[in-house]
Design a protein around this motif. Structure first.
Motif, mmCIF file in Angstrom:
data_model
loop_
_atom_site.group_PDB
_atom_site.id
_atom_site.type_symbol
_atom_site.label_atom_id
_atom_site.label_comp_id
_atom_site.label_asym_id
_atom_site.label_seq_id
_atom_site.Cartn_x
_atom_site.Cartn_y
_atom_site.Cartn_z
ATOM 1 N N GLY A 1 -31.206 60.243 40.733
ATOM 2 C CA GLY A 1 -30.373 61.396 40.830
ATOM 3 C C GLY A 1 -30.613 62.365 39.525
ATOM 4 O O GLY A 1 -31.189 61.790 38.632
ATOM 5 N N ARG A 2 -30.494 63.822 40.011
ATOM 6 C CA ARG A 2 -30.952 64.574 38.633
ATOM 7 C C ARG A 2 -29.903 65.125 38.040
ATOM 8 O O ARG A 2 -29.932 65.988 37.126
ATOM 9 C CB ARG A 2 -31.726 65.938 39.496
ATOM 10 C CG ARG A 2 -33.241 65.891 39.577
ATOM 11 C CD ARG A 2 -33.868 64.535 39.654
ATOM 12 N NE ARG A 2 -35.590 64.560 39.739
ATOM 13 C CZ ARG A 2 -36.219 63.772 39.736
ATOM 14 N NH1 ARG A 2 -35.784 62.388 39.697
ATOM 15 N NH2 ARG A 2 -37.386 63.880 40.018
ATOM 16 N N GLY A 3 -28.488 64.536 38.442
ATOM 17 C CA GLY A 3 -27.336 65.097 37.828
ATOM 18 C C GLY A 3 -26.979 64.396 36.496
ATOM 19 O O GLY A 3 -26.127 65.054 36.045
ATOM 20 N N LYS B 1 -28.199 55.039 47.190
ATOM 21 C CA LYS B 1 -26.848 55.605 47.483
ATOM 22 C C LYS B 1 -26.770 56.009 48.671
ATOM 23 O O LYS B 1 -25.703 55.676 49.392
ATOM 24 C CB LYS B 1 -26.858 56.877 46.636
ATOM 25 C CG LYS B 1 -25.353 57.261 46.411
ATOM 26 C CD LYS B 1 -25.241 58.743 45.749
ATOM 27 C CE LYS B 1 -25.240 58.757 44.331
ATOM 28 N NZ LYS B 1 -24.972 59.853 43.484
ATOM 29 N N ASN C 1 -23.358 68.128 44.703
ATOM 30 C CA ASN C 1 -22.391 68.769 43.265
ATOM 31 C C ASN C 1 -22.974 69.855 42.394
ATOM 32 O O ASN C 1 -24.087 69.974 41.674
ATOM 33 C CB ASN C 1 -22.698 67.506 42.424
ATOM 34 C CG ASN C 1 -21.744 67.542 41.198
ATOM 35 O OD1 ASN C 1 -21.353 68.643 40.649
ATOM 36 N ND2 ASN C 1 -21.496 66.383 40.497
ATOM 37 N N GLU D 1 -22.185 71.692 37.691
ATOM 38 C CA GLU D 1 -22.912 72.289 36.519
ATOM 39 C C GLU D 1 -21.979 72.588 35.425
ATOM 40 O O GLU D 1 -21.876 73.789 34.951
ATOM 41 C CB GLU D 1 -24.055 73.184 36.863
ATOM 42 C CG GLU D 1 -25.051 73.575 35.830
ATOM 43 C CD GLU D 1 -26.131 74.272 36.482
ATOM 44 O OE1 GLU D 1 -26.269 75.309 36.833
ATOM 45 O OE2 GLU D 1 -27.288 73.625 36.171
ATOM 46 N N GLY E 1 -17.060 67.861 37.710
ATOM 47 C CA GLY E 1 -18.414 67.507 37.954
ATOM 48 C C GLY E 1 -18.626 65.910 38.131
ATOM 49 O O GLY E 1 -19.428 65.562 38.630
ATOM 50 N N GLU F 1 -18.325 62.797 39.940
ATOM 51 C CA GLU F 1 -18.271 62.574 41.411
ATOM 52 C C GLU F 1 -16.707 62.308 41.986
ATOM 53 O O GLU F 1 -16.474 62.967 43.109
ATOM 54 C CB GLU F 1 -19.190 62.102 42.118
ATOM 55 C CG GLU F 1 -19.378 60.568 41.587
ATOM 56 C CD GLU F 1 -20.377 59.463 42.031
ATOM 57 O OE1 GLU F 1 -21.317 60.190 42.395
ATOM 58 O OE2 GLU F 1 -20.300 58.260 41.764
ATOM 59 N N ASN G 1 -26.577 65.707 43.022
ATOM 60 C CA ASN G 1 -26.959 66.788 42.452
ATOM 61 C C ASN G 1 -27.474 67.940 43.304
ATOM 62 O O ASN G 1 -28.486 67.484 44.233
ATOM 63 C CB ASN G 1 -27.607 66.435 40.990
ATOM 64 C CG ASN G 1 -27.847 67.421 40.313
ATOM 65 O OD1 ASN G 1 -29.058 68.044 40.435
ATOM 66 N ND2 ASN G 1 -26.937 68.663 39.817
ATOM 67 N N THR H 1 -31.291 67.202 43.038
ATOM 68 C CA THR H 1 -31.516 65.940 43.893
ATOM 69 C C THR H 1 -32.100 66.293 45.246
ATOM 70 O O THR H 1 -32.986 65.772 45.887
ATOM 71 C CB THR H 1 -30.635 64.867 43.679
ATOM 72 O OG1 THR H 1 -30.205 64.719 42.724
ATOM 73 C CG2 THR H 1 -31.057 63.537 44.208
HETATM 74 C C1 LIG Z 1 -17.746 64.455 33.016
HETATM 75 C C2 LIG Z 1 -19.053 64.337 34.425
HETATM 76 C C3 LIG Z 1 -19.321 65.559 34.599
HETATM 77 C C4 LIG Z 1 -20.366 65.595 35.321
HETATM 78 N N1 LIG Z 1 -20.875 66.784 35.794
HETATM 79 C C5 LIG Z 1 -21.939 66.577 36.784
HETATM 80 C C6 LIG Z 1 -22.287 67.911 37.202
HETATM 81 O O1 LIG Z 1 -22.054 69.097 36.968
HETATM 82 N N2 LIG Z 1 -23.493 67.947 38.187
HETATM 83 C C7 LIG Z 1 -23.984 66.930 38.597
HETATM 84 O O2 LIG Z 1 -24.793 67.076 39.481
HETATM 85 N N3 LIG Z 1 -23.406 65.579 38.216
HETATM 86 C C8 LIG Z 1 -22.238 65.605 37.199
HETATM 87 N N4 LIG Z 1 -22.050 64.339 36.967
HETATM 88 C C9 LIG Z 1 -22.604 63.161 37.469
HETATM 89 C C10 LIG Z 1 -21.999 63.068 38.881
HETATM 90 O O3 LIG Z 1 -20.701 61.973 38.760
HETATM 91 C C11 LIG Z 1 -22.889 62.083 39.888
HETATM 92 O O4 LIG Z 1 -23.559 61.220 38.950
HETATM 93 C C12 LIG Z 1 -23.989 63.006 40.330
HETATM 94 O O5 LIG Z 1 -23.309 64.097 40.951
HETATM 95 C C13 LIG Z 1 -24.615 62.216 41.335
HETATM 96 O O6 LIG Z 1 -25.672 63.009 41.795
HETATM 97 P P1 LIG Z 1 -27.274 62.373 41.472
HETATM 98 O O7 LIG Z 1 -27.329 60.998 41.849
HETATM 99 O O8 LIG Z 1 -27.758 63.176 42.671
HETATM 100 O O9 LIG Z 1 -27.498 62.725 40.239
HETATM 101 C C14 LIG Z 1 -20.869 64.263 36.056
HETATM 102 C C15 LIG Z 1 -20.558 63.199 35.270
HETATM 103 C C16 LIG Z 1 -19.520 63.132 34.522
HETATM 104 C C17 LIG Z 1 -18.932 61.928 34.024
#
Ligand SMILES: Cc1cc2nc3c(=O)[nH]c(=O)nc-3n(C[C@H](O)[C@H](O)[C@H](O)COP(=O)(O)O)c2cc1C
Ligand code: SF4
Ligand code: SF4
Ligand code: SF4
Ligand code: FES
Ligand code: FES
Lengths: 182, 600, 232
Positions: free
Chosen positions: B217-219, B228, B245, B248, B336, B338, B373, B376
């Motif tokens: 994951g790039r988030g 996942k 997601n 950002e 953000g 999830e 993300n 991702t």
């Molecule tokens: C407070 C908080 C804010 C987050 N903001 C973002 C966000 O803006 N964008 C994002 O992709 N993931 C964000 N995340 C992570 C997401 O919960 C989630 O792990 C992610 O979207 C998973 O995508 P990925 O596995 O492709 O990275 C945030 C997590 C937390 C705890």
């Protein structure tokens, strides 16, 4: 000269309830007198410190500049300082004014309240009155406090246990029923 | 109240559309009126109290009247470095009101908001949905003058940015600042190639390919994407969902914005592939409110893809249907996260959920949902365009591929860099033209603040894992101001659900201010550290679990700054100031206060 | 028959049904894990975090976390107690808790937890926040004492599931938001239920109060949790 531990007490922004509770140790007072001596305290009516004190008991928080001065002098003169009762510990009921500005408090009490007679509408302003603080401060926000005995008032048993433990240099044994906030 | 009724019926009284309904109501009336709240509550059969709860959760809703022009100036740390304070004062002067207020003539309303994803072109603001970047006092004056002449905000833009920012449906002054194009995101790409490859495989095969590519994951959290998808697919349910997601909100990141501007097809294609893999028919792009200016353009891209058979029924000629919807937040960093995002997409307050169950088990509308993300998903597309072996060959053994970095702060070339995992911070600093660097904040406010001792560390999942926010501070910067900004951010953005985050962050901030003011002792340092660990350990979601990081990581990496501030000898120092405490009494009574000198 | 799960808490072993939370499982074997926001019969929301425990070095909220096979749980260890105390102290410092003037005193779960953990004074400075007291037909809502546990939100709803109590704002400004119209229709029994379910003295039924004398109140003699620890 004396080898007995010395105790001092004061009532700041409190109602003397904690001192009354102190006296509520009843016949144990006699025992206490054997164990300790009193210095500055309303109990013996001594107005000034006459020697270094081992244990200072503070009732009430700080609501005016005089409270602060007394508290600071206690800190200077006492080896161990105790916040006695809710008011000392957290401001207590006097601190219910803490969410209202001082100006509003005074105006409500002395100018706008329906119980004030029209001719009495004036905010007390005598030079001899200590200046009020913006809010009521728990003692430990002003000086370092070593022990806290909550309760309004703290029970006589709690006061007794705390004092005897300190005097006998042992840890306090705080049974469930000793700790109360009311 | 005809218009509100129309709005509600346009959304078919759909509870999950509550945020959209409220947004339109606000646009129509300049505020969400009492009658609107009443009408919405009645139509959706929820209580007024609940509607008010939703409105009050999001930055961009207002139940108080606003001016004709509503200005949201963001207060990110980089904005502060670029002269935000002057811009703010100029705005107040021009509008003749303070932040949080509307000008006496009802023309302008001023609000502060958290980072809006424009860190490489600060100070930036959103005015009636239109982004204004690189503001200064002169520009403020000019803009205010135009407002007095009732000029439309869109007309105030003098020059559009680069790339698709110039597109007819965007027309934004935002700049992409793509400084380094890497082989994945900015490499060869033709819409549909990856999708076609993917659809040749069975869904399990798609998942397998992603696993082979070792995509994580790039988030920010770095969860393995293949796993996942697999978990989501395995859940039995009549519906599955894919959520992209695009919230950002992490201070200092803006790469998803650039991706959605320049490579939207790649992102959407990734959603289709994910949908195929997990067995979903619907994907939702959750676009942060701040990026609403991209919405029309993104819808147009979606329509194009539909026309070309990459979306809709029988995609790429296969027996697979998939649609993509765009939903928007209304300003809340926590969305953000999830599960909070899902709540928000359902039209509720953006409170995170308890996990387990995880979104892959119980997500959007209770169905299994994969949340990924933007980057991702775009990366997934390219894995199918070019193959997993190609992808795996880049980066390090643990961290395959490339990463988009959003670089801002003190450097010559802030902007977007696509780099292979494994780059050291030192290498990055020279790439971006940073000199005399004091500190680098990696991963945004929730990440870490590194000192020179850490510049040898590598950007990768096994060392410095990051969602890509890199903020650079040079030696003229003050660490305490940086920490203060981040702590304020977390206090502002906590959802308030759980005690440690809601109450604890305020307590930490107060303790921090005590230390910063020079009244701290060694025990204050020990306490702030202990409290930080407590909040991290016991908070309910990732926000609280990272919120003390600004303090904790600077305590580790810049300890000497704290040590210098404290009084090492004293075992107790009070913040109590008698003279200050009697000020009010002096004012009321007209008396003067002279503190008795304490005899030593 | 569903399979039982094996677990241990502070060295004490037990079996519990699948699907139970850690809190529920502990209860089965007579171990009390303190809870504040959780209330029997309501869906747990994990808001207070007082029930935090340690499993394998990971902190979990026991009211929301399902038990899993072989869990080794730390409940009464110094570190867990320390964090728990800190959270109770946070709540005391965050609101305005003038216990001597509070009707709930002696029956209040927050206070009882503070007693149980021997808290003499919070380590955190009192915040003295500005909060309102609101009057509704039949009851008062004193925000000074509300701990945002959301028990009322979950327990008191209309027949068709509308929220009479909902949460408003966010972060430190989160408050319970009462729907005035719906609240006006609450029956005296419902109001009594709201008051009983509120762990603190935030929801108060009008025209009654201080019913039980000091010494006979719920937590005057027995620490909170004794009822669970009693039935081993
Ligand atoms: C407070 C908080 C804010 C987050 N903001 C973002 C966000 O803006 N964008 C994002 O992709 N993931 C964000 N995340 C992570 C997401 O919960 C989630 O792990 C992610 O979207 C998973 O995508 P990925 O596995 O492709 O990275 C945030 C997590 C937390 C705890
Ligand atoms: S950690 Fe913060 S953001 Fe997360 S649930 Fe708790 S209060 Fe909300
Ligand atoms: S609610 Fe509980 S803790 Fe708060 S004042 Fe009342 S008795 Fe004390
Ligand atoms: S009013 Fe009582 S029950 Fe409702 S959230 Fe506050 S403390 Fe909990
Ligand atoms: S005077 Fe003793 S507690 Fe207030
Ligand atoms: S009882 Fe578990 S979080 Fe409140």
């Amino acid at each position: 000269m004396s080898s007995k531990p010395v105790i001092a007490t004061a009532s700041l922004a409190g109602c003397f309830g904690c001192h009354m509770s102190f006296l509520d140790i009843d016949e144990r007072l006699l025992e206490l007198i054997e164990l300790v001596e009193f210095d500055k305290s309303p109990i013996d009516d001594l107005k000034k410190f006459t020697r270094p004190v081992d244990i200072g008991l503070i009732e009430g928080g700080c609501c005016n500049a005089e409270n602060v001065e007394v508290l600071r002098s206690f800190r200077k003169n006492c080896r161990i300082l105790i916040s006695l009762g809710e008011c000392a510990v957290m401001g207590g009921l006097p601190a219910m004014r803490n969410t209202i500005s001082l100006k509003d408090c005074l105006e409500e009490a002395y100018l706008n309240s329906p119980t004030v007679a029209p001719e009495d509408r004036v905010i007390p302003n005598d030079e001899d009155l200590p200046l009020l603080l913006d809010r009521v401060y728990p003692c430990h926000e002003v000086v370092k406090i070593d022990y806290f005995l909550p309760g309004c008032p703290p029970s006589a048993d709690l006061i007794w246990e705390a004092l005897t433990a300190l005097v006998q240099n042992r840890p306090m044994k705080l049974d469930y029923q000793l700790i109360k906030y009311d | 109240m005809d218009s509100i009724k129309k709005i509600i019926s346009r959304y078919k009284k759909d509870r999950t559309r509550l945020l959209d309904i409220l947004k339109e109501a606000q646009a129509a009336e300049g505020k969400i009126s009492d009658q609107a709240i009443e009408a919405v509550a009645a139509a959706l059969q929820i209580s007024r109290a609940e509607v008010e709860g939703v409105i009050s959760f999001y930055h961009f809703f207002s139940d108080r009247p606003t001016g004709k022009y509503v200005i949201y100036l963001n207060n990110s740390v980089t904005s502060g470095m670029a002269g935000r304070e002057k811009v703010a004062r100029a705005l107040e002067k021009e509008a003749n009101c303070r932040f949080g207020q509307t000008s006496p003539d009802g023309l302008i309303t001023l609000f502060e908001t958290s980072c809006i994803g424009m860190n490489d072109q600060e100070p930036a603001a959103i005015i009636n949905g239109v982004i204004f970047t690189s503001l200064n006092e002169e520009k403020v004056k000019k803009i205010a003058g135009q407002m007095r002449k009732n000029i439309d905000v869109q007309e105030m833009i003098e020059e559009y940015g680069d790339g698709a920012n110039r597109h007819d449906l965007v027309r934004a002054m935002v700049k992409n600042h793509i400084r380094k194009e890497g082989p994945v995101i900015f490499g060869d790409y033709q819409t549909g190639l990856g999708l076609n490859q993917a659809l040749k495989l069975a869904p399990e095969g798609v998942i397998n390919e992603i696993k082979k590519a070792n995509l994580m994951g790039r988030g920010g959290a770095g969860f393995p994407t293949g796993l996942k998808w697999e978990l989501c697919r395995k859940e039995k349910s009549s519906e599955h969902y894919v959520v992209c997601n695009a919230d950002e909100g992490e201070p200092g990141t803006f790469k998803d914005r650039v991706l959605l501007t320049e490579r939207p097809e790649m992102v959407f294609e990734g959603m289709v592939i994910a949908g195929y893999a997990v067995g979903a028919k619907l994907g939702i792009l959750y676009l942060r409110h701040e990026y609403t200016y991209l919405k029309r353009y993104l819808k147009y891209i979606l329509e194009n893809m539909r026309q070309n058979g990459f979306l809709g029924k029988k995609i790429a000629g296969q027996n697979f249907d998939f649609e993509i919807e765009i939903k928007s937040g209304a300003g809340a960093y926590v969305c953000g996260e999830e599960s909070a995002l899902i709540e928000s997409a359902e039209g509720k307050r953006g409170d995170p959920r308890d996990r387990p169950p995880f979104p892959v088990q119980n997500g959007y509308l209770g169905s299994p949902t994969t949340v990924n993300n933007v980057e991702t998903l775009a990366t997934a597309t390219q894995i199918f365009t070019h193959g997993s072996a190609w992808f795996r060959a880049m980066g390090t053994s643990v961290s395959a591929g490339t990463k988009l970095l959003s670089v801002s702060g003190d450097c010559d070339r802030p902007g977007i860099y696509e780099v292979e995992w494994g780059l050291t911070l030192k290498e990055l600093l020279s790439l971006v033209g940073a000199e005399e660097t004091l500190a680098v904040q990696v991963g945004g406010a929730s990440g870490q603040c590194l000192s020179e001792a850490g510049f040898g560390r590598k950007l990768c999942y096994s060392d410095l894992a990051t969602g890509g926010s890199v903020i650079i501070f040079n030696k003229t910067r003050d660490i305490f101001s940086i920490v203060r900004n981040f702590l304020d951010f977390f206090i502002e953005e906590s959802c308030g659900w759980c005690t440690p985050c809601r109450a604890g962050n305020v307590l930490i901030k107060n303790k921090f201010e005590k230390i910063a003011s020079g009244l701290g002792t060694a025990s204050d340092l020990a306490e702030i550290e202990a409290w930080g660990k407590l909040i991290k350990a016991t908070s309910r979601c990732g926000l609280g679990q990272t919120s003390p990081n600004p303090v904790l990581t600077t305590l580790t990496n810049f300890r000497e700054i704290y040590e210098k501030k404290i009084n090492k000898e004293a075992d107790f120092r009070s913040e109590f100031d008698l003279a200050r405490s009697v000020e009010q009494a002096c004012q009321v009574t007209g008396r003067k206060f002279e503190e008795e000198r304490e005899d030593a | 028959m569903p399979e039982k799960l094996k677990f241990s808490i502070d060295g004490r072993e037990g079996l519990a049904d699948q699907g139970m939370t850690i809190y529920e499982a502990a209860r089965v074997i007579g171990v009390y894990i303190p809870v504040l926001c959780h209330y029997e019969g309501l869906k747990p929301v994990g808001s207070c975090r007082i029930c935090s425990i340690l499993v394998n070095g990971r902190w979990l909220a026991s009211c929301t976390q399902p038990l899993s096979e072989g869990m080794v749980i730390e409940n009464n260890t110094p570190q867990v107690i320390e964090y728990r105390r800190a959270i109770i102290e946070m709540l005391l410092a965050e609101g305005n808790h003038f216990c001597p003037a509070c009707e709930k005193s002696g029956n209040c779960e927050l206070q009882a937890l503070a007693y149980r953990y021997g808290i003499m004074v919070p380590r955190f400075p009192y915040q003295f926040p500005q909060r309102q007291i609101e009057a509704y037909p039949g009851f008062l809502l004193d925000h000074n004492r509300c701990v945002q546990c959301q028990r009322c939100v979950r327990a008191i709803q209309t027949e068709d599931g509308q929220k009479i109590f909902a949460m408003k704002n966010r972060s430190k400004d989160v408050r319970v938001n009462v729907d005035r119209k719906l609240a006006a229709k609450l029956s005296p029994d419902q109001i009594q239920k709201a008051m009983d379910i509120c762990p603190v003295g935030a929801i108060l039924k009008k025209e009654v109060g201080f019913l039980r004398p000091i010494g006979q109140r719920k937590y005057d003699r027995q620490p909170i949790g004794s009822e669970i620890e009693g039935k081993k």
